[in-house]
Design a protein around this motif. Structure first.
Motif, mmCIF file in Angstrom:
data_model
loop_
_atom_site.group_PDB
_atom_site.id
_atom_site.type_symbol
_atom_site.label_atom_id
_atom_site.label_comp_id
_atom_site.label_asym_id
_atom_site.label_seq_id
_atom_site.Cartn_x
_atom_site.Cartn_y
_atom_site.Cartn_z
ATOM 1 N N GLY A 252 45.290 25.956 54.864
ATOM 2 C CA GLY A 252 44.352 26.816 55.596
ATOM 3 C C GLY A 252 44.505 28.184 55.734
ATOM 4 N N ALA A 253 44.882 28.901 54.509
ATOM 5 C CA ALA A 253 44.919 30.486 54.263
ATOM 6 C C ALA A 253 43.857 30.885 54.319
ATOM 7 N N PRO A 254 43.717 32.197 54.870
ATOM 8 C CA PRO A 254 42.370 32.996 54.678
ATOM 9 C C PRO A 254 42.045 33.589 53.384
ATOM 10 N N LEU A 255 41.321 32.782 52.579
ATOM 11 C CA LEU A 255 41.301 32.896 51.070
ATOM 12 C C LEU A 255 39.763 33.400 50.670
ATOM 13 N N THR A 256 39.822 34.244 49.633
ATOM 14 C CA THR A 256 38.722 34.391 48.997
ATOM 15 C C THR A 256 39.163 34.176 47.331
ATOM 16 N N VAL A 257 38.060 33.545 46.777
ATOM 17 C CA VAL A 257 38.293 33.243 45.295
ATOM 18 C C VAL A 257 37.309 33.486 44.388
ATOM 19 N N ASP A 258 37.710 34.262 43.470
ATOM 20 C CA ASP A 258 36.894 34.453 42.320
ATOM 21 C C ASP A 258 37.446 33.900 40.691
ATOM 22 N N PHE A 259 36.700 32.649 40.505
ATOM 23 C CA PHE A 259 37.190 32.204 39.113
ATOM 24 C C PHE A 259 35.807 31.979 38.488
ATOM 25 N N SER A 260 35.641 33.690 37.726
ATOM 26 C CA SER A 260 34.481 33.888 36.959
ATOM 27 C C SER A 260 34.914 34.044 35.485
ATOM 28 N N PRO A 261 34.017 33.985 34.640
ATOM 29 C CA PRO A 261 34.357 34.177 33.213
ATOM 30 C C PRO A 261 35.154 35.501 32.755
ATOM 31 N N GLY A 262 36.033 35.145 32.036
ATOM 32 C CA GLY A 262 37.036 36.367 31.722
ATOM 33 C C GLY A 262 38.249 35.980 30.965
#
Length: 241
Positions: free
Chosen positions: A208-218
């Protein structure tokens, strides 16, 4: 260390100034990767230009290949990072010491360092970001596609086990409690560390951690990190500065 301080003037050609007023500015501790040093962010990105209008100080320390750890056979880089560096910086420069004004981020080994620091001292930071971070070091030691350099491992950890210890970011998340800082995890889908980041994110979501994720090409490269550090700066809770 390399330090960028806000300038209240926009006299530089093509540069915007900041409006920090008389308040001590917020600070971002920005950490380097395994093969780099404290100058790398200013040489490979336009970080100075990106932060100029934000009124944000940036502190970039040098820790060699230590994984931001008190080495078994070397120097006490964790103690330097977590105790000495903030105190010395505030003695040299006007920097806010309020939690809501303090942030940490890094790439690769530095992403690991940023998350370790934020999870071990969550009352210090409002936000922490990892770009292509080595977020599962215990698993990475003997990984078949990209194992940890044995010489680095020996210098940093010697015969110590990392799993379930204070140097294991996944284990730190598992037992995290209280008021965690906001977390940002970005990793390219072609990066060899993508699997490690996926496990970290799964653990963070389960806790339940406050989390923002970006798994984009790269990939694991500066084109990716130069773009993502701009996203991180836009994400930081800087308020109306």
């Amino acid at each position: 260390m390399t330090v960028l301080l806000p300038e209240r003037s926009s006299a530089g050609i093509g540069m915007a100034g900041s409006s920090t007023g008389d308040d001590d500015p917020p600070v971002l501790y920005l950490l380097h990767g395994l093969t780099d040093d404290d100058t790398i962010w200013t040489r490979r990105t336009s970080i100075e230009r990106y932060v100029a209008p934000l009124g944000l100080a940036v502190v970039m320390p040098q820790v060699a290949r230590s994984f931001y750890t008190d080495e078994t056979h070397g120097n006490r880089y964790w103690t330097f990072l977590s105790e000495e560096l903030p105190e010395v910086c505030r003695s040299f420069f006007r920097l806010s010491d309020r939690r809501e004004d303090t942030f940490v981020a890094g790439l690769s080994m530095g992403g690991y360092g940023a998350m370790k620091w934020a999870l071990r001292q969550p009352d210090r930071f409002a936000a922490a970001a990892s770009l292509s971070g080595a977020l599962n070091v215990a698993h990475r030691r003997n990984h078949p596609t990209s194992p940890m350099d044995p010489a680095v491992w020996h210098t940093v950890w010697g015969d110590r086990e990392v799993a379930s210890a204070d140097d294991d970011t996944v284990a730190l998340l598992e037992r995290a409690g209280g008021d965690l800082p906001a977390l940002y995890v970005a990793c390219g889908t072609e990066d060899f560390l993508h699997e490690d980041n996926t496990r970290f994110v799964e653990t963070a979501r389960r806790r339940g951690a406050p989390l923002t994720v970006d798994f984009s090409p790269g990939g694991h490269d500066w084109a990716y990190w130069d773009a993502r550090i701009q996203d991180v700066l836009a994400w930081l809770p800087l308020g109306d500065r």
